[in-house]
Design a protein around this motif. Structure first.
Motif, PDB file in Angstrom:
ATOM      1  N   THR A 195      98.061 143.326  16.015  1.00 28.16           N
ATOM      2  CA  THR A 195      98.666 144.582  16.464  1.00 28.16           C
ATOM      3  C   THR A 195      99.075 145.497  15.325  1.00 28.16           C
ATOM      4  O   THR A 195      98.690 146.680  15.313  1.00 28.16           O
ATOM      5  CB  THR A 195      99.869 144.291  17.378  1.00 28.16           C
ATOM      6  OG1 THR A 195      99.420 143.540  18.519  1.00 28.16           O
ATOM      7  CG2 THR A 195     100.506 145.584  17.849  1.00 28.16           C
ATOM      8  N   ASN A 237      99.115 142.630  24.916  1.00 25.57           N
ATOM      9  CA  ASN A 237      98.310 141.724  24.096  1.00 25.57           C
ATOM     10  C   ASN A 237      98.863 140.306  24.046  1.00 25.57           C
ATOM     11  O   ASN A 237      98.238 139.414  23.496  1.00 25.57           O
ATOM     12  CB  ASN A 237      98.139 142.276  22.670  1.00 25.57           C
ATOM     13  CG  ASN A 237      99.426 142.297  21.876  1.00 25.57           C
ATOM     14  OD1 ASN A 237     100.457 141.789  22.284  1.00 25.57           O
ATOM     15  ND2 ASN A 237      99.371 142.911  20.712  1.00 25.57           N
ATOM     16  N   GLY A 279      94.151 141.364  23.140  1.00 27.45           N
ATOM     17  CA  GLY A 279      94.359 140.070  23.779  1.00 27.45           C
ATOM     18  C   GLY A 279      93.062 139.379  24.135  1.00 27.45           C
ATOM     19  O   GLY A 279      92.969 138.151  24.091  1.00 27.45           O
ATOM     20  N   ALA A 339      97.021 137.638  18.487  1.00 28.00           N
ATOM     21  CA  ALA A 339      97.136 138.995  19.048  1.00 28.00           C
ATOM     22  C   ALA A 339      98.303 139.743  18.416  1.00 28.00           C
ATOM     23  O   ALA A 339      98.211 140.940  18.114  1.00 28.00           O
ATOM     24  CB  ALA A 339      97.326 138.916  20.564  1.00 28.00           C
TER      25      ALA A 339
END
Length: 422
Positions: free
Chosen positions: A323, A231, A310, A319
């Motif tokens: 997560t 990402n 991403g 990004a």
């Protein structure tokens, strides 16, 4: 490229561009008030005034051209400063002289380009629009095989040149595996531990729980290592990708295929190193290839999830923030913290899209299935039953992980196609 730089740094920058041009690349740049040293690093120069060309040709021929139209550059003067000063004083004269020069040089290979440059700005704009429309109409993309070959080569070069990221990723795998190995150091074999048929001994319970914790930690590392790398990669390459797609250089799907082909072996190598260390330091009962197989599938799914994040995020920072919000809740459905059958039905469905659930169950089946204590008690299967893990679900878990990998890739390419076209 020299805007805002001092003279020394600006000159070093131009020398770097000069070196790049000497290697066979075409370099085009705009320069404002260049010094004599910087000006003579150029091969050709185009001088504009009021949107029209007043000179286009070799830098070495500029002084002779100026002399031919009545403006001789004084000795030891910077020809770049001289021409800009004189053009600003008598712009129309220089434009007319350049038009005359083109008319008298019809045999020149550059005459067509010079004519377009000498048109007034409105005519030039119309011509450019017409030319662009014609170019788009007749332009064709390279063959799919050529696109794939070139993109794969570039993705490999990106991987090879980004040594810091590669070292950090492998360093994380080695450090984490060694740390896990020290914490779970050489777990005693299950078949060497005494366990009564009526009641599991304390040593056996502790051993089984430690193995379960080691399995969950291994799955978590494989996923997090892959997702954090994925990402952060695409947001940093987004601008280049969008510009090239705007120019219609290749298909979005081919770009993603090339990226996948290069990324998968790297992911496998990281998981391979981790699996080797963990297997022999922790003394897991599952075979090495079984540990590697499951962790590799989990890493592939996590890589696809990270790539999706991403694609959604425009910057690497976003990004990174997405997560934890996306991944941490999935930990809760891995069957490690709470048995999934006790979770309310209206939220239990999340386990079916959870790579931690499938990876943990598959690795537990490899680890505990048919494992017996020193007394012949099937403690391994009893442990699986305790957490509602059916050995018959092994290949279901494998196929589910493959389906999640493909599904997240399709989701990512769908998002990219909507934004950037096929």
């Amino acid at each position: 490229p020299t805007s805002g730089l001092d003279s020394a740094i600006a000159y070093q920058t131009m020398l770097l561009l000069r070196k790049l041009a000497n290697s066979g690349k075409m370099v085009i740049c705009s320069i404002h008030q260049p010094s004599s040293e910087i000006f003579h690093t150029l091969d050709r120069v185009l001088i504009l005034a009021r949107g029209k060309a007043v000179y286009e040709g070799k830098v070495s021929a500029l002084a002779d051209y100026l002399q031919s139209i009545g403006y001789e550059c004084p000795r030891f003067s910077n020809v770049a400063d001289f021409v800009l000063q004189k053009v600003s004083e008598n712009t129309e004269y220089f434009i007319d002289k350049w038009d005359d020069y083109m008319q008298n040089n019809q045999d020149s290979s550059q005459v067509a380009i010079r004519r377009k440059m000498s048109h007034n700005s409105s005519h030039a704009l119309e011509a450019n629009e017409d030319d662009s429309s014609d170019a788009i109409a007749i332009s064709k993309q390279p063959s799919i095989c050529l696109q794939l070959r070139v993109l794969m080569r570039r993705q490999f070069l990106i991987f090879a040149r980004d040594k810091v990221t590669t070292y950090v990723r492998f360093g994380q795998a080695i450090f984490t595996a060694v740390l896990q190995g020290m914490l779970w150091w050489r777990l005693q074999d299950i078949n060497e531990i005494h366990s009564d048929v009526y009641q599991t001994s304390y040593d056996m319970s502790q051993n089984l729980q430690n193995r379960f914790g080691g399995i969950f930690f291994s799955v978590t590392f494989a996923a997090m290592n892959a997702i954090m790398t994925a990402n952060l990669t695409f947001p940093s390459q987004r601008l280049v990708f969008q510009k090239e797609r705007l120019a219609n250089w290749y298909y979005t799907s081919i770009w993603l295929l090339a990226k996948t082909i290069i990324d998968i072996p790297v992911t496998f190598l990281v998981v391979f190193v981790f699996s080797v260390i963990v297997k022999f330091m922790c003394n897991f009962g599952a075979a090495f290839y079984e540990i590697f197989f499951v962790l590799a599938l989990v890493a592939l799914v996590a890589d696809s999830m990270g790539f999706c994040l991403g694609c959604v995020a425009k910057r690497p920072e976003i990004a990174t923030q997405l997560t934890p919000v996306t991944i941490i809740p999935l930990f809760l459905f891995s069957n490690f913290f709470v048995v999934n059958t006790t979770i309310p039905v209206f939220v239990r469905w999340i386990q079916w899209i959870d790579c931690f659930y499938y990876g943990t169950e598959a690795l537990c089946i490899y680890e505990f299935n048919h494992q017996e204590s020193e007394d012949g008690v099937p403690v391994g299967n009893e442990f699986l039953n305790k957490f509602k893990m059916d050995p018959a679900n092994l290949w279901r878990d494998v196929y589910a992980l493959l389906a999640l990998f493909v599904g997240f890739r399709i989701l990512a390419i769908t998002f990219l196609i909507r934004k950037n076209g096929l």
